[in-house]
Design a protein around this motif. Sequence first.
Motif, PDB file in Angstrom:
ATOM      1  N   TYR A  26      63.375  32.482  51.033  1.00  6.77           N
ATOM      2  CA  TYR A  26      62.912  32.470  50.607  1.00  6.77           C
ATOM      3  C   TYR A  26      62.635  31.229  49.525  1.00  6.77           C
ATOM      4  N   THR A  27      63.514  31.112  48.712  1.00  8.92           N
ATOM      5  CA  THR A  27      63.184  29.635  48.153  1.00  8.92           C
ATOM      6  C   THR A  27      63.846  28.843  48.516  1.00  8.92           C
TER       7      THR A  27
ATOM      8  N   LEU B  33      61.132  27.555  50.651  1.00  5.14           N
ATOM      9  CA  LEU B  33      59.877  27.088  49.890  1.00  5.14           C
ATOM     10  C   LEU B  33      60.431  25.595  49.611  1.00  5.14           C
TER      11      LEU B  33
ATOM     12  N   SER C 178      59.419  22.793  53.076  1.00  5.23           N
ATOM     13  CA  SER C 178      58.119  22.982  53.135  1.00  5.23           C
ATOM     14  C   SER C 178      57.667  22.210  52.120  1.00  5.23           C
TER      15      SER C 178
ATOM     16  N   PHE D 256      56.806  21.714  49.111  1.00 10.98           N
ATOM     17  CA  PHE D 256      55.762  21.962  48.408  1.00 10.98           C
ATOM     18  C   PHE D 256      55.397  21.026  47.023  1.00 10.98           C
TER      19      PHE D 256
ATOM     20  N   GLY E 217      55.965  27.735  53.254  1.00 12.04           N
ATOM     21  CA  GLY E 217      56.046  28.031  52.510  1.00 12.04           C
ATOM     22  C   GLY E 217      55.550  29.674  52.267  1.00 12.04           C
ATOM     23  N   PHE E 218      54.347  30.066  52.510  1.00  8.57           N
ATOM     24  CA  PHE E 218      54.108  31.118  52.481  1.00  8.57           C
ATOM     25  C   PHE E 218      54.407  32.426  53.487  1.00  8.57           C
TER      26      PHE E 218
END
Length: 200
Positions: free
Chosen positions: A157-158, A161, A164, A166, A197-198
């Motif tokens: 997950y990280t 991110l 991405s 972001f 990311g989400f």
Amino acid sequence: MKLRSQALSLIFLFFFQITGMAQSADGNLKLKPMRSKTGLTISGNLRQLALQSSMVDSLAFEYSDPITGEDIVIPIHRDASGNFSTHLPIQSATQLRLLQGTKTGDKVRFGGLIQFYLYAQPGKDFSLKFFQSADHKERKIEYGGLAGAINTQYQAYTKALDHSEFSRIMEYKELMKAKKDSLEAFKLSFFAAFKTGFGF
């Protein structure tokens, strides 16, 4: 019917109170200590070769005590190959921080540099392998065991991110340089990063 229900409630309440007590030889009731399975063991291999500035080849786990709020630091003792096995006396699901040691004078301190975050739960031992090459070109984090799956998922997950971009969107100085006619392109970029990311 209502009286019967109240009576049953009182019986259950009395039962739970009695099971939490023990009678001593002199006839006095004493509370029995509550027993719960606490702590876990993390084992594996840690090799962080990218040591710079005041960094030293020492690592530790850190977590915040949920009752006192105190930060607890548990140094990790490794052999010459980087193998380790460390017991953490946690009593609830906890976020851990893998700290890199730094040297100030003659003392090694922890807390200024966090390598990464991970999660642990009492009774769920797991394995951890971490390798960082001296040239920073290779970095691997691998988990196994009872809490391996959730940590692997969190790592993915990280990583999503990070990829991405972001963080680049949050560079306000760069946004201030943007021209009015680039607003639409920025909006598309923002929502694409947000979705990446989400939407993991």
